[in-house]
Design a protein around this motif. Structure first.
Motif, PDB file in Angstrom:
ATOM      1  N   ILE A 309     -17.477  40.783 -24.109  1.00  0.00           N
ATOM      2  CA  ILE A 309     -16.892  42.014 -23.975  1.00  0.00           C
ATOM      3  C   ILE A 309     -15.541  42.048 -22.986  1.00  0.00           C
ATOM      4  O   ILE A 309     -15.571  41.525 -21.952  1.00  0.00           O
ATOM      5  CB  ILE A 309     -17.551  43.333 -23.526  1.00  0.00           C
ATOM      6  CG1 ILE A 309     -18.896  43.268 -24.301  1.00  0.00           C
ATOM      7  CG2 ILE A 309     -17.065  44.585 -23.564  1.00  0.00           C
ATOM      8  CD1 ILE A 309     -18.781  43.812 -25.946  1.00  0.00           C
ATOM      9  N   GLY A 310     -14.510  42.319 -23.601  1.00  0.00           N
ATOM     10  CA  GLY A 310     -13.213  42.511 -22.721  1.00  0.00           C
ATOM     11  C   GLY A 310     -12.426  41.158 -22.991  1.00  0.00           C
ATOM     12  O   GLY A 310     -11.272  41.138 -22.520  1.00  0.00           O
ATOM     13  N   THR A 311     -12.574  40.549 -23.959  1.00  0.00           N
ATOM     14  CA  THR A 311     -12.048  39.309 -24.243  1.00  0.00           C
ATOM     15  C   THR A 311     -10.718  39.736 -25.082  1.00  0.00           C
ATOM     16  O   THR A 311     -10.804  40.723 -25.871  1.00  0.00           O
ATOM     17  CB  THR A 311     -12.666  38.050 -25.177  1.00  0.00           C
ATOM     18  OG1 THR A 311     -13.865  37.594 -24.622  1.00  0.00           O
ATOM     19  CG2 THR A 311     -12.000  37.061 -25.702  1.00  0.00           C
ATOM     20  N   PRO A 312      -9.463  39.118 -24.817  1.00  0.00           N
ATOM     21  CA  PRO A 312      -8.292  39.744 -25.301  1.00  0.00           C
ATOM     22  C   PRO A 312      -8.245  39.237 -26.711  1.00  0.00           C
ATOM     23  O   PRO A 312      -8.500  38.321 -27.089  1.00  0.00           O
ATOM     24  CB  PRO A 312      -7.179  38.938 -24.665  1.00  0.00           C
ATOM     25  CG  PRO A 312      -7.713  38.816 -23.372  1.00  0.00           C
ATOM     26  CD  PRO A 312      -9.160  38.592 -23.169  1.00  0.00           C
ATOM     27  N   ILE A 313      -7.875  40.025 -27.577  1.00  0.00           N
ATOM     28  CA  ILE A 313      -7.978  39.944 -28.981  1.00  0.00           C
ATOM     29  C   ILE A 313      -7.240  38.644 -29.423  1.00  0.00           C
ATOM     30  O   ILE A 313      -7.348  37.684 -30.394  1.00  0.00           O
ATOM     31  CB  ILE A 313      -7.369  41.167 -30.037  1.00  0.00           C
ATOM     32  CG1 ILE A 313      -8.327  42.188 -29.760  1.00  0.00           C
ATOM     33  CG2 ILE A 313      -7.154  40.779 -31.267  1.00  0.00           C
ATOM     34  CD1 ILE A 313      -7.905  43.673 -30.345  1.00  0.00           C
TER      35      ILE A 313
END
Length: 720
Positions: A309-313
């Protein structure tokens, strides 16, 4: 051998091209640890979480960094170890492209876990502590709108849950996150289902999977074994993955309009949510990752990943082999219910089940909308049995009452109506906009009702306080009356003790100060009136110091004020000496009162004459004439030796009453004079106007006639 479950059908539905095979060829992969994570504080329905860390703090993987701020809210945990570098607005995956408050975390590369607290045997715990574990793990629904799971599982006492349904349908084209999870983590899914079974104690557990996922069905049946659960495969149709639609397919029961599955004794949960519940209870790990599908023709390596969760696309798309020159649209979710992202810097959140990087051939721009041809295909395709055409018309007309009567909020926004519309009308967009406007109006009405309720409560409180004050005042008055009666009784008793043979209340009353007589009250009023007239004249003189008339009027008013006050003081002093006034006191006081009255009327006359000036209007002429008559009448009431030597100009002589005919003739003459002056001024403003010249001549003729009539009348009176 378990008995087969009867399969039902839903109304409508469509069969779009699935495009699921592209992303299931590489299993479940793990991308590299990102250097930076963006963790929005709002990743679910409800209130956003509140940060409990500060910029510069070091955190460990799984450590809580934001706590829930309400009942419908979820805490947030660090997906890896590192340092908090920012807390503020950051890119957010939303159709609007607006930013959202987030915690930015720089990874230290160690991926070091915080201390965990796994549950060795959850069966020893009651439902409440297990629900608290799920809540503190930050678990929200991973398949739909992201409703906090612990809140959804807390059924009201009257809602006895008898059926638990696990949604493994995943009917949206392109998305294979749940399919992959069931293939490779079926044991964890079944363990999560067992935990929910322990919490809810349902009579039946159904796991629904569409028949286009044979590998997932086989893996789930192998994991279930002989456990009291049913893995049910059913024909593929979009949108069978809708909560209400899946319940109807597996049970034949329909959720009432505006109701929830719990109203008919059912709870529906997602496959990904089951894995998160297993990790939270069995492993003690909060929700920090989820299975996400990376697909689309703009990717050279479409796959499914266990994304933090929170990983840049951007990082995930680079891992899947993004070809920027081919990327036309980036959609979060599927092509039916997803939305276009505005930025590749936005992060993956708890509800991000798919990233679709499409080319222009794959996701072409929609054609221009055409007028509705009333074909009825939208009504046939609607799985909620609504009337999309009518909803469209009322949405354009903003008729919100009709939209609510047609059950707009039963629409699941699946897009089936838009998909089959030959006129390419974006029906779902109309419905979403109308829903948002209705919610905003209802919120505004709720605030207005709340303010009204507070105002009514305040009025009630003020009324109660006023009633209480009145009761206290009455109590004080009664107490004072009792004390007064007691004092009078004491005075009577004292008189009796002093030797009086017949003590009575009258003797006590004789010692009280006498009240003012009628004459004294009249003199007091006259003195107050004279003081007010003097004060008013002085105020006018202060604003107009050059007025000779006001300067001449002040001494006269001062003398009247002194005379009235002296008369009042003398009356009070005479009463204190003896009750019988001097023989001529009443006459002198009456003379003073009449002089004050005449002086005040003369002052009013002078004021009216100053206001009228050289060209009085008809109303001013009447007022001046009436005041002159009042002055004459007031001076006529004075004794002969007190009458003024010089009468007021234009005032009838005292002692000679004016008859009605004379008064009427004088009034006619004054009105004719006013009309003549008015016509004269009009002609001065517009010289050469023949019509005004005629009016002036007529006014002059009327004035001459009135003056002649008055003169003839006065001459006849003198002859008489």
């Amino acid at each position: 051998m378990q008995e087969p479950i009867r399969i039902w059908d839903i109304h409508g539905g469509i069969h779009p091209e699935e495009n699921k095979h592209q992303s299931v060829q590489h299993g479940l992969e793990t991308p590299p640890l990102p250097k930076r994570l963006i963790l929005p504080l709002l990743q679910h329905i409800g209130a956003r979480a509140e940060p409990i860390v500060a910029v510069g703090d070091s955190v460990l993987k799984g450590q809580m960094i934001a706590e829930a701020s309400g009942m419908v809210s979820c805490p947030l945990h660090a997906p890896t170890s590192g340092t908090v570098t920012a807390i503020g607005p950051a890119p957010f995956p939303h159709a609007s492209g607006l930013e959202e408050w987030a915690i930015t975390l720089e990874s230290d590369g160690r991926d070091e876990w915080t201390a965990l607290d796994p549950i060795a045997d959850y069966r020893r715990l009651e439902a409440a502590p297990l629900l608290e574990i799920i809540r503190m793990a930050g678990i929200s629904g991973l398949g739909g709108a992201g409703f906090p799971t612990s809140v959804k599982l807390k059924a009201r006492p009257e809602q006895k849950i008898h059926t638990l349904i696990i949604n493994g349908t995943e009917c949206e084209p392109y998305i294979t996150a749940d399919d992959t999870a069931m293939r490779y983590r079926a044991a964890e899914v079944v363990a999560g289902v067992e935990i929910l079974t322990h919490i809810l104690k349902p009579e039946e557990v159904l796991i629904g999977i569409e028949d286009n996922k044979p590998e997932a069905i086989e893996a789930m049946r192998a994991a279930v074994g002989d456990k009291p659960m049913h893995v049910v495969g059913f024909p593929t149709k979009y949108p069978s993955g809708g909560e209400k639609q899946l319940i109807q397919i597996l049970t034949g029961k329909e959720v009432p309009s505006g109701g929830l599955p719990a109203d008919i004794g059912m709870v529906c949960q997602n496959i990904g949510t089951m894995i998160a519940i297993h990790d939270a209870v069995i492993l003690g790990q909060p929700l920090i990752s989820r299975v996400t599908t990376l697909t689309g023709e703009a990717l050279s390596h479409p796959t499914n990943v266990m994304a933090l969760i929170g990983t840049p696309i951007r990082d995930l798309l680079d891992f899947a082999g993004l070809q920027p020159d081919r990327l036309y649209r980036l959609v979060m979710g599927g092509p039916m219910m997803g939305f276009t992202l505005q930025s590749l810097d936005a992060p993956v959140i708890k509800t991000s089940n798919c990233l679709l990087a499409g080319t222009i051939e794959e996701l072409p721009p929609p054609p221009a909308a055409q007028p509705c041809i009333r074909c009825g295909l939208c009504s046939e395709a609607c799985p909620a049995m609504l009337l999309p055409q009518q909803l469209h018309w009322f949405s354009m007309g903003k008729d919100y009452d009709q939209l609510k009567r047609l059950n707009l909020f039963d629409c699941i926004e699946c897009g089936a109506c838009s998909y089959v519309c030959p006129s390419s009308i974006p029906l779902v967009q109309y419905y979403r906009a109308s829903k948002a406007e209705i919610r905003a109006l209802e919120l505004q009405q709720h605030k207005a009702d709340h303010s009204k309720q507070r105002f009514e409560h305040r009025l009630q409180r003020l009324e109660r306080e006023a009633e209480q004050k009145e009761l206290e005042r009455q109590a004080r008055a009664e107490k004072a009356a009792r004390m007064k009666a007691a004092k009078e009784q004491q005075a009577v008793s004292a008189a009796s003790v002093s030797g009086d043979e017949q003590p009575d209340v009258a003797r006590v009353e004789a010692h009280k100060p006498a009240s003012l007589t009628a004459e004294q009250k009249q003199l007091k009023i006259a003195a107050a009136t004279a003081q007010m007239a003097l004060k008013k004249a002085r105020k006018q003189l202060a604003s107009n110091p050059d007025s000779e008339e006001l300067k001449a009027q002040i001494p006269e008013l001062e003398q009247a004020c002194e005379a009235t006050q002296r008369a009042y003081d003398q009356a009070l002093g005479d009463t204190s000496v003896k009750n019988t006034p001097p023989p001529n006191a009443a006459a002198d006081d009456e003379t003073k009162r009449l002089k004050i009255e005449a002086a005040m009327i003369r002052a009013s006359l002078k004021k009216a004459e100053r206001a009228a000036g050289d060209a009085p209007t008809e109303e001013q002429e009447k007022e001046i004439y009436a005041l002159r008559e009042q002055v004459a009448a007031a001076e006529a009431r004075l004794p002969k030796d007190e009458a003024p030597r010089k009468p007021v100009a234009g005032t009838p002589v005292a002692g000679k009453p004016v008859d009605e005919t004379t008064r009427q003739l004088k009034t006619d003459m004054a009105m004719a004079k006013a009309a003549f002056k008015k016509a004269e001024r009009a002609l001065e403003d517009d010289p050469g106007n023949t019509q005004l010249e005629d009016q002036l001549a007529a006014a002059k003729k009327a004035l001459d006639a009135a003056a002649k009539a008055f003169a003839d009348h006065m001459a006849s009176k003198e002859t008489d």
